[in-house]
Design an enzyme around this catalytic site. Structure first.
Site, mmCIF file in Angstrom:
data_model
loop_
_atom_site.group_PDB
_atom_site.id
_atom_site.type_symbol
_atom_site.label_atom_id
_atom_site.label_comp_id
_atom_site.label_asym_id
_atom_site.label_seq_id
_atom_site.Cartn_x
_atom_site.Cartn_y
_atom_site.Cartn_z
ATOM 1 N N THR A 48 -3.061 2.470 3.890
ATOM 2 C CA THR A 48 -3.009 2.051 5.382
ATOM 3 C C THR A 48 -2.463 3.151 6.098
ATOM 4 O OG1 THR A 48 -2.998 -0.305 5.047
ATOM 5 C CG2 THR A 48 -2.412 0.348 7.081
ATOM 6 N N CYS A 49 -1.168 3.677 5.432
ATOM 7 C CA CYS A 49 -0.757 4.965 6.064
ATOM 8 C C CYS A 49 -1.592 6.150 6.217
ATOM 9 C CB CYS A 49 0.732 5.285 5.493
ATOM 10 S SG CYS A 49 1.785 3.733 5.106
ATOM 11 N N SER A 50 -2.067 6.345 5.259
ATOM 12 C CA SER A 50 -2.861 7.558 4.634
ATOM 13 C C SER A 50 -4.355 7.675 5.296
ATOM 14 C CB SER A 50 -3.017 7.919 3.284
ATOM 15 O OG SER A 50 -1.861 8.398 2.702
#
Length: 160
Positions: A48-50
């Site tokens: 999700t972060c990337s």
């Protein structure tokens, strides 16, 4: 105690990559006299972060700056080398300042650490975004576990 609207941001130091190699920036240098969006992700290179969180701030950087934001900074409990590599991988360029909180000291100072030991990740920072105006938190958006709504770029843009 968890940071809340109206609180002064705690003192601390972040790792940053410079042209000369690993360096540091203090919270005072980061926040004094500026409007900053501080984004925290649980980990560099995580799904999700990337794929969503960091890219959203890269994509919305110009819109955020047009609303008076001076700096967009992304913090994670990773070392400065990982944060630099992740920023290059995601093509952040000069749009987002990549901050290493290697020992989770700043996440803990904010009261927003996350024990991800069950996933083999140790202590991390929660997923959040804080709008900081001259060192004072003016908007604090902390995600519930497993959520990605209140701290994404579009939600922060709507708060400005």
């Amino acid at each position: 105690m968890t940071i809340k609207v109206g609180d002064k941001m705690p003192s601390g130091t972040f790792g940053v990559m410079t042209d000369a190699g690993p360096g540091a920036v203090s919270s005072e240098e980061l926040f004094a006299g500026k409007k900053v969006v501080l984004v925290s992700v649980p980990g560099a290179f995580t799904p999700t972060c990337s794929m969503n969180h960091l890219p959203g701030f890269v994509d919305q950087a110009d819109d955020l700056m047009s609303k008076g934001v001076d700096t967009i900074a992304c913090m994670a409990v990773n070392d400065v080398f990982v944060m630099d590599a992740w920023g290059k991988d995601r093509g952040v360029g000069s749009k987002v300042m990549m901050l290493a909180d290697g020992n989770a000291e700043y996440a803990k100072a904010l009261g927003l650490e996350l024990d991800a030991s069950g996933f083999g990740m140790g202590i991390r920072g929660q997923r959040f975004a804080i709008v900081v105006d001259d060192g004072v938190a003016t908007h604090v958006a902390v995600e519930q576990p497993g959520e990605f709504e209140v701290s994404k770029a579009e939600a922060i843009l709507a708060q400005l």
